[in-house]
Design an enzyme around this catalytic site. Sequence first.
Site, PDB file in Angstrom:
ATOM      1  N   CYS A  57      -2.355   2.692   9.134  1.00  0.00           N
ATOM      2  CA  CYS A  57      -3.336   1.692   8.693  1.00  0.00           C
ATOM      3  C   CYS A  57      -4.558   1.681   9.607  1.00  0.00           C
ATOM      4  CB  CYS A  57      -2.719   0.301   8.697  1.00  0.00           C
ATOM      5  SG  CYS A  57      -1.353   0.087   7.570  1.00  0.00           S
ATOM      6  N   HIS A  71       0.873  -1.191   0.000  1.00  0.00           N
ATOM      7  CA  HIS A  71       0.000   0.000   0.000  1.00  0.00           C
ATOM      8  C   HIS A  71       0.903   1.231   0.000  1.00  0.00           C
ATOM      9  CE1 HIS A  71      -3.754  -1.926   2.123  1.00  0.00           C
ATOM     10  NE2 HIS A  71      -4.045  -1.687   0.858  1.00  0.00           N
TER      11      HIS A  71
HETATM   12  N1  ARG Z   1      -3.687  -7.286   6.530  1.00  0.00           N
HETATM   13  C1  ARG Z   1      -4.112  -6.078   5.896  1.00  0.00           C
HETATM   14  C2  ARG Z   1      -4.053  -6.232   4.389  1.00  0.00           C
HETATM   15  O1  ARG Z   1      -3.159  -6.869   3.895  1.00  0.00           O
HETATM   16  C3  ARG Z   1      -3.266  -4.929   6.341  1.00  0.00           C
HETATM   17  C4  ARG Z   1      -3.739  -3.615   5.825  1.00  0.00           C
HETATM   18  C5  ARG Z   1      -2.900  -2.474   6.297  1.00  0.00           C
HETATM   19  N2  ARG Z   1      -3.447  -1.251   5.935  1.00  0.00           N
HETATM   20  C6  ARG Z   1      -2.799  -0.247   5.323  1.00  0.00           C
HETATM   21  N3  ARG Z   1      -3.401   0.898   5.194  1.00  0.00           N
HETATM   22  N4  ARG Z   1      -1.587  -0.400   4.836  1.00  0.00           N
HETATM   23  O2  ARG Z   1      -4.887  -5.743   3.665  1.00  0.00           O
END
Ligand code: ARG
Length: 283
Positions: free
Chosen positions: A274, A181
């Site tokens: 996150c 991300h």
């Molecule tokens: N386990 C989640 C995923 O892989 C973690 C998300 C983390 N969120 C973020 N904004 N980076 O989607």
Amino acid sequence: MTSLAPLRAPEPSGTRRPTARRYLMCRPEHFDVYYAINPWMDATAPVDRALALAQWETLRATFESHGHRVDVIAPEPGLPDMVFAANGGLALGDRALSARFANPERAAEGPAYHRWLSGQPFAKVHAATEINEGEGDFAVVGPRILAGSGFRTSHAAHHEAATFFNRPVVTLDLVDPRFYHLDTALMPLGDTIAFYPPAFTRESVTLLSALYPDALIATEDDANVLGLNGVCDGYHVFLTDKAVTLPDQLRERGYLPVPIDLSELLKSGGSVKCCTMELHPAR
Ligand code: ARG
């Protein structure tokens, strides 16, 4: 004639000032890691949910004690990643775009966040037609929206956001699956950013360097503990307590780092940002 020193508290030496923010968070009541959709997740490793809850409560209390308003969305059973509220959408001014997740494991979070956003006094809440994971891949920096792509959010979603918010959207391409991300590799710092160049294509690094010549360049050690997954209120930078060089780099530029331990959430590939969707005012 001697001049007397004024009888008031000394001003902070720097010029940065925090502004009160509004954040949306989701208690990790159903947090777990039983599927793996990013390289941080090990579905066989145990998760201490009580510890995750305690760490999350500390983050919420820290935001509030720094003058920010925290709203919470009800967590839903069967959605262990719903704690990562940043992914639920992008709220900017009087409009909000809810997420449409890339992975089926998280698909039901899109409508859940859409319902919450629809209950707020936005002029328009749009359920996305293209794949976007909210502020995971959209970053509001000054007048523009930076948008990541490569693992989750699609290029088509960048166009959808540009049209919906009527703002310039800058497409950035991610190349390293650990930084899946945008918010794992880039942190908005008011009108500039901090970022980790190896997470991006060469073209995207060139673009970011041109847009933000004063950008803070993060080290590999800091990127590897998701040090860039932080939240800045204009002065304070809430970030993982595992960050190595980043806190000093931030202090040198007049920011005040606020360390937070979110080690349990890191098992899912998430940290401070996150867990936090900002409801951005128009500017
Ligand atoms: N386990 C989640 C995923 O892989 C973690 C998300 C983390 N969120 C973020 N904004 N980076 O989607």
